[in-house]
Design a protein around this motif. Structure first.
Motif, mmCIF file in Angstrom:
data_model
loop_
_atom_site.group_PDB
_atom_site.id
_atom_site.type_symbol
_atom_site.label_atom_id
_atom_site.label_comp_id
_atom_site.label_asym_id
_atom_site.label_seq_id
_atom_site.Cartn_x
_atom_site.Cartn_y
_atom_site.Cartn_z
ATOM 1 N N MET A 1 0.846 -1.184 0.000
ATOM 2 C CA MET A 1 0.000 0.000 0.000
ATOM 3 C C MET A 1 0.890 1.247 0.000
ATOM 4 S SD MET A 1 -3.214 0.271 2.601
ATOM 5 C CE MET A 1 -4.623 1.225 2.185
ATOM 6 N N LYS A 2 0.445 2.308 -0.607
ATOM 7 C CA LYS A 2 1.234 3.532 -0.678
ATOM 8 C C LYS A 2 1.205 4.287 0.652
ATOM 9 C CE LYS A 2 1.033 4.294 -5.547
ATOM 10 N NZ LYS A 2 1.632 5.144 -6.485
ATOM 11 N N LYS A 3 2.287 5.056 0.893
ATOM 12 C CA LYS A 3 2.399 5.818 2.130
ATOM 13 C C LYS A 3 1.187 6.721 2.356
ATOM 14 C CE LYS A 3 7.423 6.177 2.372
ATOM 15 N NZ LYS A 3 8.570 7.098 2.354
ATOM 16 N N SER A 4 0.760 7.412 1.317
ATOM 17 C CA SER A 4 -0.357 8.357 1.480
ATOM 18 C C SER A 4 -1.627 7.643 1.943
ATOM 19 C CB SER A 4 -0.612 9.126 0.183
ATOM 20 O OG SER A 4 -0.878 8.224 -0.875
ATOM 21 N N ASP A 5 -1.874 6.450 1.400
ATOM 22 C CA ASP A 5 -3.062 5.678 1.800
ATOM 23 C C ASP A 5 -2.930 5.152 3.223
ATOM 24 O OD1 ASP A 5 -4.214 6.074 -0.730
ATOM 25 O OD2 ASP A 5 -3.217 4.300 -1.539
ATOM 26 N N LEU A 6 -1.727 4.656 3.560
ATOM 27 C CA LEU A 6 -1.499 4.151 4.918
ATOM 28 C C LEU A 6 -1.564 5.291 5.941
ATOM 29 C CD1 LEU A 6 1.335 1.620 4.125
ATOM 30 C CD2 LEU A 6 -0.868 1.048 5.185
ATOM 31 N N ARG A 7 -1.022 6.449 5.581
ATOM 32 C CA ARG A 7 -1.062 7.611 6.484
ATOM 33 C C ARG A 7 -2.516 7.958 6.802
ATOM 34 N NH1 ARG A 7 2.320 10.748 3.820
ATOM 35 N NH2 ARG A 7 4.113 10.220 5.122
ATOM 36 N N LYS A 8 -3.338 8.019 5.769
ATOM 37 C CA LYS A 8 -4.764 8.342 5.946
ATOM 38 C C LYS A 8 -5.457 7.273 6.800
ATOM 39 C CE LYS A 8 -8.919 9.361 3.296
ATOM 40 N NZ LYS A 8 -9.543 9.412 1.974
ATOM 41 N N LYS A 9 -5.188 6.010 6.490
ATOM 42 C CA LYS A 9 -5.822 4.892 7.198
ATOM 43 C C LYS A 9 -5.494 4.927 8.692
ATOM 44 C CE LYS A 9 -5.798 -0.179 7.383
ATOM 45 N NZ LYS A 9 -5.352 -1.413 6.714
ATOM 46 N N TYR A 10 -4.212 5.148 9.018
ATOM 47 C CA TYR A 10 -3.816 5.075 10.422
ATOM 48 C C TYR A 10 -4.130 6.349 11.196
ATOM 49 C CZ TYR A 10 -2.383 0.368 9.902
ATOM 50 O OH TYR A 10 -2.429 -0.990 9.699
ATOM 51 N N LEU A 11 -4.227 7.479 10.505
ATOM 52 C CA LEU A 11 -4.740 8.677 11.176
ATOM 53 C C LEU A 11 -6.196 8.450 11.585
ATOM 54 C CD1 LEU A 11 -3.204 11.611 9.096
ATOM 55 C CD2 LEU A 11 -2.960 11.264 11.572
ATOM 56 N N GLU A 12 -6.970 7.819 10.706
ATOM 57 C CA GLU A 12 -8.375 7.508 11.007
ATOM 58 C C GLU A 12 -8.489 6.513 12.165
ATOM 59 O OE1 GLU A 12 -11.313 8.817 9.933
ATOM 60 O OE2 GLU A 12 -9.998 10.293 8.992
ATOM 61 N N LYS A 13 -7.647 5.477 12.144
ATOM 62 C CA LYS A 13 -7.687 4.486 13.225
ATOM 63 C C LYS A 13 -7.372 5.134 14.571
ATOM 64 C CE LYS A 13 -6.488 0.141 12.617
ATOM 65 N NZ LYS A 13 -5.905 -1.148 12.221
ATOM 66 N N ARG A 14 -6.415 6.051 14.571
ATOM 67 C CA ARG A 14 -6.069 6.756 15.810
ATOM 68 C C ARG A 14 -7.220 7.611 16.331
ATOM 69 N NH1 ARG A 14 -0.331 9.679 15.664
ATOM 70 N NH2 ARG A 14 1.010 7.866 15.663
ATOM 71 N N LYS A 15 -7.947 8.238 15.396
ATOM 72 C CA LYS A 15 -9.051 9.113 15.794
ATOM 73 C C LYS A 15 -10.086 8.372 16.631
ATOM 74 C CE LYS A 15 -9.067 12.540 12.104
ATOM 75 N NZ LYS A 15 -9.786 13.043 10.921
ATOM 76 N N SER A 16 -10.207 7.065 16.393
ATOM 77 C CA SER A 16 -11.224 6.280 17.109
ATOM 78 C C SER A 16 -10.804 5.923 18.536
ATOM 79 C CB SER A 16 -11.536 5.002 16.332
ATOM 80 O OG SER A 16 -10.430 4.116 16.392
ATOM 81 N N LEU A 17 -9.539 6.180 18.893
ATOM 82 C CA LEU A 17 -9.061 5.824 20.230
ATOM 83 C C LEU A 17 -9.530 6.846 21.268
ATOM 84 C CD1 LEU A 17 -5.356 4.869 19.391
ATOM 85 C CD2 LEU A 17 -7.232 3.293 19.891
ATOM 86 N N SER A 18 -10.002 6.344 22.394
ATOM 87 C CA SER A 18 -10.409 7.224 23.494
ATOM 88 C C SER A 18 -9.177 7.607 24.317
ATOM 89 C CB SER A 18 -11.423 6.514 24.390
ATOM 90 O OG SER A 18 -10.771 5.468 25.113
ATOM 91 N N GLU A 19 -9.320 8.617 25.160
ATOM 92 C CA GLU A 19 -8.217 9.033 26.037
ATOM 93 C C GLU A 19 -7.800 7.887 26.960
ATOM 94 O OE1 GLU A 19 -6.411 11.898 25.997
ATOM 95 O OE2 GLU A 19 -7.581 12.374 24.204
ATOM 96 N N ILE A 20 -8.765 7.109 27.425
ATOM 97 C CA ILE A 20 -8.464 5.970 28.301
ATOM 98 C C ILE A 20 -7.674 4.910 27.541
ATOM 99 C CG2 ILE A 20 -9.511 4.040 29.582
ATOM 100 C CD1 ILE A 20 -11.785 6.046 30.322
ATOM 101 N N GLU A 21 -8.084 4.631 26.301
ATOM 102 C CA GLU A 21 -7.356 3.650 25.483
ATOM 103 C C GLU A 21 -5.927 4.123 25.207
ATOM 104 O OE1 GLU A 21 -10.555 1.465 22.600
ATOM 105 O OE2 GLU A 21 -10.315 3.639 22.337
#
Length: 192
Positions: free
Chosen positions: A1-21
């Protein structure tokens, strides 16, 4: 997968994390780091200050641990277009820079290059140690000037699940990745 796609994917995954997580997983990453690397008094660690809005690993847990064990702590600071390494102490004063990152007030480069550990921010790391940051290249340039003995260690919430297709020649891979569940070594260019 390209860096730009992975960057977008993992920024989104991080957004779903709560402060407790974030706090719990950061604690788990610190425990894995301590168990595997067993840092000792008098060692030198270069570590990033987390960017809260990007939900980065809470490295303040690490710095508190290092200070309590008489381990020297250095943090990055960007001067012009160069990443320098500033030694910090429990009472070091910080200010927020133009990117919303806390940095020490001093601009004094420590000149240290023989770190025992360089704990590196990233959005994603693949199974070969290739990392994706925020695309500025500061750490690749920094890695060129540190000792070959310094262990380059990425910390991330997520384990690798796909390789980066567009690695550039100037990209310098990590030596290790620490996640809440694993410590991965890339010395054999694959997972141990």
């Amino acid at each position: 997968m390209k860096k730009s796609d992975l960057r977008k994917k993992y920024l989104e995954k991080r957004k779903s994390l709560s402060e407790i997580e974030i706090f719990q997983q950061s604690e788990d990453i610190l425990k894995k780091f301590i168990e595997y690397f067993r840092p000792l008094p008098q060692q030198k660690v270069h570590i990033f200050i987390p960017i809260h809005q990007f939900k980065e690993i809470n490295t303040r847990l690490f710095t508190d641990y290092f200070f309590s064990r008489n381990i020297s702590v250095f943090v990055p600071k960007i001067i012009d277009t160069k990443l320098i390494s500033v030694e910090i102490f429990k009472d070091t004063e910080f200010a927020v820079n133009q990117w919303g990152i806390y940095e020490p007030l001093t601009n004094e480069d420590s000149g240290i290059t023989d770190f025992d550990f360089v704990i590196t921010p990233l959005l994603y790391c693949d199974s070969l140690g290739n990392r994706i940051g925020y695309g500025k290249g500061f750490y690749d340039a920094f890695f060129e000037h540190i000792s070959e003995e310094s262990k380059k260690i990425g910390v991330n919430y997520f384990n690798p699940d796909e390789n980066i297709d567009d690695v550039r020649e100037e990209d310098i891979p990590l030596d290790y990745l620490v996640t809440p569940t694993d410590v991965l070594s890339f010395f054999n260019k694959g997972l141990e």
